[in-house]
Design an enzyme around this catalytic site. Sequence first.
Site, PDB file in Angstrom:
ATOM      1  N   ARG A  95      16.263  51.425  33.241  1.00  0.00           N
ATOM      2  CA  ARG A  95      16.285  51.321  34.561  1.00  0.00           C
ATOM      3  C   ARG A  95      15.492  50.301  35.129  1.00  0.00           C
ATOM      4  NH1 ARG A  95      19.856  55.235  37.335  1.00  0.00           N
ATOM      5  NH2 ARG A  95      20.224  56.654  36.006  1.00  0.00           N
ATOM      6  N   ASN A 111       6.686  47.034  28.145  1.00  0.00           N
ATOM      7  CA  ASN A 111       8.351  47.410  27.690  1.00  0.00           C
ATOM      8  C   ASN A 111       8.499  46.579  26.127  1.00  0.00           C
ATOM      9  OD1 ASN A 111      11.037  48.023  28.063  1.00  0.00           O
ATOM     10  ND2 ASN A 111      11.354  45.760  28.387  1.00  0.00           N
ATOM     11  N   HIS A 113      11.478  44.932  24.155  1.00  0.00           N
ATOM     12  CA  HIS A 113      12.828  44.525  24.126  1.00  0.00           C
ATOM     13  C   HIS A 113      13.312  43.909  22.737  1.00  0.00           C
ATOM     14  CE1 HIS A 113      16.171  42.891  26.252  1.00  0.00           C
ATOM     15  NE2 HIS A 113      15.898  41.494  25.459  1.00  0.00           N
TER      16      HIS A 113
END
Length: 193
Positions: A95, A111, A113
């Site tokens: 999101r 985050n 990735h």
Amino acid sequence: MVKLIGINKINIAVFISGKGSNLKSLIEYSKNKKSTFKVDLVLSDKKAPGLKYAKRYNIDFSIINYSKKYKAEKFALKLLKKKKINLICFAGFMRIISNKFLKEFNGKILNIHPSLLPKYKGLNTHEKVIKNKENYSGCTVHLVNSRLDSGKIIMQKKVKVFRNDTPVSLKKRILQYEHKLYPKAISKFIANF
Ligand code: GAR
């Protein structure tokens, strides 16, 4: 923050949307006495399979209905404050958060990735890497800011792409490195808290 005989443990919340293999590795790492963080809350935007790890390890969790983003984020913030969460870690959370939410936790959202950022932001990373015949890919832990996959890089791991790799084989191999990188990067990040 939880005080443990001379050690301050940072309370983290992990946000997921999928299988939760990174969540599992973070929880398992945090069980180590030397860990400087504790996974205290798991939030998901759906009935994600990864929630089984929150259940298995007896960690509070909640499924948040994102059909109304404003309401969803308000509810999430309430839970995060109630649990005195110091750091949010996205682990496969698919999101985009609002600027309002970002402001509330500015500089305190990480985050992971699955690429060597700034290369291959966004979705279908492994497909693009294979298509472009890259020799290397990898994974990156970075701070979340208002632009997709663009915040300050905390740590990266370079991973070789083999000639016979498919997006599936590459994804699987990089994921193994993600499991090692994320706890390391979080530990490094909170050492400067
Ligand atoms: C991981 O590969 C993570 O890097 C990726 O989703 C996967 C989640 O796996 N995240 C993104 O692509 C975010 N842009 P997991 O649910 O097994 O941890």
